[in-house]
Design an enzyme around this catalytic site. Structure first.
Site, mmCIF file in Angstrom:
data_model
loop_
_atom_site.group_PDB
_atom_site.id
_atom_site.type_symbol
_atom_site.label_atom_id
_atom_site.label_comp_id
_atom_site.label_asym_id
_atom_site.label_seq_id
_atom_site.Cartn_x
_atom_site.Cartn_y
_atom_site.Cartn_z
ATOM 1 N N CYS A 1 48.089 -11.073 -11.002
ATOM 2 C CA CYS A 1 48.445 -11.135 -9.164
ATOM 3 C C CYS A 1 47.976 -10.314 -8.405
ATOM 4 O O CYS A 1 46.083 -10.430 -9.088
ATOM 5 C CB CYS A 1 49.792 -10.335 -9.086
ATOM 6 S SG CYS A 1 49.541 -8.042 -9.372
ATOM 7 N N ASP B 1 23.857 -35.640 16.944
ATOM 8 C CA ASP B 1 22.569 -36.448 17.470
ATOM 9 C C ASP B 1 23.274 -38.166 17.559
ATOM 10 O O ASP B 1 23.774 -38.317 17.276
ATOM 11 C CB ASP B 1 22.420 -36.144 16.489
ATOM 12 C CG ASP B 1 20.241 -36.874 16.785
ATOM 13 O OD1 ASP B 1 19.778 -36.235 17.498
ATOM 14 O OD2 ASP B 1 20.056 -37.055 15.251
ATOM 15 N N ASP C 1 21.125 -35.287 10.985
ATOM 16 C CA ASP C 1 20.218 -35.619 10.253
ATOM 17 C C ASP C 1 18.806 -35.245 9.789
ATOM 18 O O ASP C 1 18.517 -35.314 8.853
ATOM 19 C CB ASP C 1 20.414 -36.910 9.709
ATOM 20 C CG ASP C 1 19.741 -37.906 10.985
ATOM 21 O OD1 ASP C 1 19.479 -37.127 11.517
ATOM 22 O OD2 ASP C 1 19.573 -39.009 10.217
ATOM 23 N N ASP D 1 17.067 -31.602 13.422
ATOM 24 C CA ASP D 1 18.525 -31.330 14.392
ATOM 25 C C ASP D 1 19.691 -30.139 13.430
ATOM 26 O O ASP D 1 19.863 -29.224 13.502
ATOM 27 C CB ASP D 1 19.808 -32.137 13.434
ATOM 28 C CG ASP D 1 19.460 -33.355 13.970
ATOM 29 O OD1 ASP D 1 18.827 -33.362 15.907
ATOM 30 O OD2 ASP D 1 19.709 -33.931 13.811
ATOM 31 N N CYS E 1 45.827 -7.441 -9.080
ATOM 32 C CA CYS E 1 44.644 -7.076 -9.948
ATOM 33 C C CYS E 1 43.992 -7.673 -9.488
ATOM 34 O O CYS E 1 42.499 -7.010 -10.075
ATOM 35 C CB CYS E 1 45.376 -8.164 -11.462
ATOM 36 S SG CYS E 1 47.193 -7.848 -12.193
ATOM 37 N N CYS F 1 0.839 -1.278 -0.251
ATOM 38 C CA CYS F 1 0.426 -0.078 0.167
ATOM 39 C C CYS F 1 0.793 1.176 -0.117
ATOM 40 O O CYS F 1 1.975 0.991 0.347
ATOM 41 C CB CYS F 1 -0.910 -0.206 1.130
ATOM 42 S SG CYS F 1 -0.038 -0.154 2.571
ATOM 43 N N CYS G 1 2.956 1.830 2.749
ATOM 44 C CA CYS G 1 4.688 0.774 2.270
ATOM 45 C C CYS G 1 5.633 1.746 1.618
ATOM 46 O O CYS G 1 6.542 1.865 2.401
ATOM 47 C CB CYS G 1 4.280 -0.678 2.129
ATOM 48 S SG CYS G 1 3.310 -1.170 2.490
#
Length: 826
Positions: free
Chosen positions: A95, A516, A713, A717, A98, A28, A31
């Site tokens: 190098c 775990d 996994d 976790d 650069c 809107c 915003c």
């Protein structure tokens, strides 16, 4: 880079510059006003225009802030700027100075948020606030004195036109650089010509220590040295002039100044004194030839450091055998869609990720996962693009193609890790920024010091030339990126995917590894060993458990479902993280989970508590069941499961202990089951009955003891993986876990954790060795040259081989192997 949005940040025009960028989240006028106020508060902004319909913002001003500050202001206001990304192949870098110049040039482009340039791969990764016109990036590179490599660009040193936007690619696209073979052939050809021209000039110098002073006539020396200086050495003039135009310096400028001085001094003496004049053509010729030799060897060595990524890219098949109702036909792999059936014969590589529909075979996935033993594939099993079908004809239903296959994601992950700079490189970049100016000042001081002190200006000039030539920023620039490339490459070959260079560097300092339990240290396939119903009806107890867990992927739920019992209808199912599941079965509320859930639900468990404690003490994992009955919550029974430690898990813990790393288990399981596994494996510390949100707090507490890695996994976790200094995800786990982790193990083998730390230590060790030699070489060589102890030709040889020695030292990483593989070979 997102090529679908055609709006680009405008380039500076006249005294006023502008930046246009997309803004997401505006709905809107208020915003738009909030974004306008946030942007107007930035220093240097004179006007702001925000369009909520087009979702675009534009700021103007004579001196605008960096794009990163603009993006930060938008995000602080509560909105988001979609990020873009571009890959550029940069030609002409030699190098570390650069690298710094290209980064500064690209960072100054409006809309660019961040830049990372890799000297070893000759590529730049540009992060932008929205899309940026490739031509604007190419022009910034050109103004810095370099160019974007075209797909069919001429070899280094040859002239040729190219498209200004060539070599710019979207993220994940196969951006084309100069082909390796033509470039190598041109360098080899130029080197051969240089050797032929320089040999008659340099070889007579070999006899001087033995009293032989024969030299070619001066005019013949001029004829041989001139094409060397201005044709084969043209690359140094072009790159050096580009550096001067940008107001900086590089290795090419030093070589061009040094060789031109030696050549010019020789021409001056030849014109003034004739045949008997002191000439130094052999010095300039030797310097150019040796530098060309060094660049040739360096190029070959650099290409070897990228061998792992090229090997992964080579696994991608270009065609697939598609099965349709009309029969089988071979089509380009790009034409295969998800759901299509693909036929794969023995000896062929799987062209897609998918599920085996028909047939049985073994798949060699060694170059994808690092697993050296072929894996059996039966109907229902997953196969991965790039793996080799060993011994059977199979029909695969396509699950992913192209950029979405596991192989493509692996390639992108390795490319990203090799593109990002390691933290230690920042120090090198700061040194490289002042390196060439300091060398020019030292060369001038050497010239004036020798000239004024001795009056021998010829000698003074030659010593100054030696200072210019021996200084080599190339070795500094190559020390870190080549080691990162080699380290991430061998790690990927072993099934260890490193997300970025920061993780690779940090992993060497890991002092605590938190694991775990289920699916990480154990196989993750527990078996139901005992069911204890309160009413003696085992089948009814299992049917209740199956009803509550029929949609769960938890290993304990799968163990129940594998019993083959008929699950009763259930609804209102709700997962309770770290505790269990509740839902309505046959119209009654029911619960299944750990003891904490029973206590939370107010269920009396005294009747089975003694037996439960016995089972826990013997290493079983327990699930309690309860139902609502007559207005009360009544215990229905107890299920006992047992999971086996992964093969090699104990060896993994022993290796970590030998490396000085403390191990901790963080498990949501009961203390008895967690303690039994920990004791069997030799874990140093156990924290049981830990909920997912509590794992984050446990990780934070462990950080007081040093750098912490978390290995897991599952979805539960992911928060702990993100909270750890280094998150390590098992490749058999969920995509959420792998996304949160800095390192992914493609094989579910805990031994790879120790291997990941080992390859990190070896890689960072190579970085430190390379930087030691690069800095030490200059610290020793430059004073010797200034003291007149090195001739220009000897200085050129030392400079040429300094970067070669750094890359050669890095290549020793290619011999690294995981401990398990090394053990097999020994």
């Amino acid at each position: 880079m997102d090529t679908q949005n055609t709006v680009v940040p405008a380039a500076p025009s006249g005294p006023s510059a502008s930046i246009r960028l997309p803004v997401e989240g505006m709905s809107c006028a208020s915003c738009a006003g909030r974004v306008e106020r946030a942007l107007a508060a930035l220093p240097g902004v004179e006007s702001v225009s925000v369009n909520v319909v087009s979702a675009m913002a534009e700021i103007r001003g004579a001196s605008l802030p960096p794009a990163a500050e603009v993006v930060a202001a938008v995000e602080k206001a509560g909105y988001r700027v979609p990020a873009g990304e571009a890959d550029l192949a940069i030609a002409g870098m030699h190098c570390a100075s650069c690298v710094g110049r290209v980064e500064r040039a690209l960072a100054a482009v409006p809309g660019v948020v961040g830049v990372s340039v890799n000297l070893a791969t000759e590529r730049a990764r540009v992060h932008t606030a929205g899309p940026v016109d490739p031509a604007v990036l190419a022009e910034a590179v050109r103004k810095a004195g370099y160019r974007i490599a075209a797909p069919e660009a001429p070899a280094s040193g040859d002239a040729g036109a190219e498209s200004p936007a060539a070599g710019v690619g979207a993220r994940g696209a196969a951006t084309t650089t100069t082909p390796a073979k033509p470039k190598l052939s041109a360098e080899a050809r130029h080197l051969a010509i240089a050797i032929v021209l320089a040999a008659p000039l340099v070889l007579p110098m070999v006899g001087m220590p033995f009293g032989r002073h024969w030299m070619l006539p001066g005019w013949l020396q001029l004829v041989l040295a001139t094409p060397l200086q201005f044709w084969l050495g043209a690359r140094f003039y072009r790159a050096g002039w580009g550096a001067l135009r940008a107001g900086t310096g590089n290795m090419d400028l030093l070589v061009a100044l040094g060789t031109t001085t030696a050549y010019g001094l020789s021409v001056f003496h030849l014109l003034r004194e004739g045949a008997h004049a002191p000439l130094y053509f052999e010095g300039s010729a030797a310097i150019i030839t040796l530098v060309l030799l060094g660049k040739f060897l360096e190029g070959r060595a650099k290409r070897q450091t990228t061998g792992a990524i090229r090997a992964l890219q080579a696994l991608r098949p270009t065609t697939a055998r598609l099965r349709t109702p009309q029969g089988e036909s071979e089509v380009p792999v790009e034409q295969v869609a998800v759901g299509d059936l693909v036929v794969v014969r023995p000896g062929e590589r799987f062209p897609v990720d998918g599920i085996v529909e028909e047939g049985r075979t073994h798949a060699d996935e060694s170059l994808v996962t690092g697993e050296s033993v072929p894996v059996a594939k039966d109907p229902g099993d997953r196969v991965t693009a790039g793996a080799v079908n060993a011994d059977g004809v199979v029909v695969v239903r396509t699950a992913a193609t192209g950029a979405e296959t596991a192989l493509s994601r692996i390639v992108r992950l390795v490319e990203d890790a090799q593109a990002v700079k390691a933290p230690i490189q920042r120090t090198v970049d700061r040194v490289a920024a002042v390196f060439v100016p300091v060398i020019l000042v030292l060369a001038l001081l050497t010239l004036l010091g020798w000239g004024l002190a001795t009056g021998d200006w010829d000698r003074a000039i030659l010593n100054a030339v030696s200072v210019l030539v021996i200084a080599c920023p190339c070795a500094l620039g190559l020390a870190t990126p080549t080691a990162i490339m080699a380290g991430t490459g061998v790690a990927a070959r072993a099934g260890i995917l490193v997300k970025d260079a920061h993780a690779l560097e940090l992993a060497r300092s890991i002092q605590v590894v938190a694991f775990d339990k289920t699916g990480t240290l154990t196989v993750g396939e527990p078996r139901l060993l005992e069911a204890i119903p309160m009413d003696g009806d085992r089948d009814a107890l299992l049917a209740l458990a199956a009803a509550l867990q029929q949609h769960s992927a938890h290993p304990l739920a799968q163990a129940v479902l594998h019993e083959g019992v008929q699950a009763a209808p259930a609804n209102e199912l709700q997962a309770l993280p770290g505790r269990g599941v509740r839902g309505r079965v046959d119209g009654r509320m029911a619960w299944i989970g750990n003891l904490a859930l029973m206590q939370e639900a107010g269920v009396a468990v005294d009747a089975l508590l003694p037996r439960a404690r016995e089972l826990e003490a013997s290493g079983h994992t327990l699930s309690w069941l309860a139902v609502e009955q007559g207005g009360q919550r009544v215990l229905r029974g107890l299920l006992a499961f047992r999971d086996q430690p992964r093969p090699g898990a104990r060896l993994a813990i022993e290796r970590l202990r030998a490396m000085g790393v403390r191990t901790v288990m963080l498990s949501g399981d009961n203390r008895g089951a967690a303690g039994a596994v920990a004791q069997a494996l030799g874990i140093d510390e156990v924290q049981a009955e830990v909920r997912p949100e509590q794992k984050v707090a446990a990780i934070e507490a462990l950080k007081s003891g040093g750098v912490v890695a978390m290995v897991g996994d599952g979805i539960n976790d992911a928060p702990a993986l993100a909270a750890a200094d280094v998150g390590i995800a098992m490749g058999s786990g969920t995509d959420v876990a792998m996304h949160a982790a800095a390192i992914t193990l493609m094989r579910s083998q805990p031994q790879l954790v120790a291997d990941a730390i080992d390859v990190s230590r070896r890689t960072t060790g190579k970085i430190h060795q390379n930087l030691f030699w690069a800095f030490g070489y200059n610290v020793i060589g430059i004073p010797l040259a200034a003291a007149g102890l090195l001739s220009p030709a000897l200085a050129g040889a030392a400079m040429a081989f300094s970067s070669v020695s750094v890359v050669a030292n890095t290549l020793l990483l290619r011999h690294w192997r995981p401990a398990a593989d090394a053990g097999k070979k020994s």
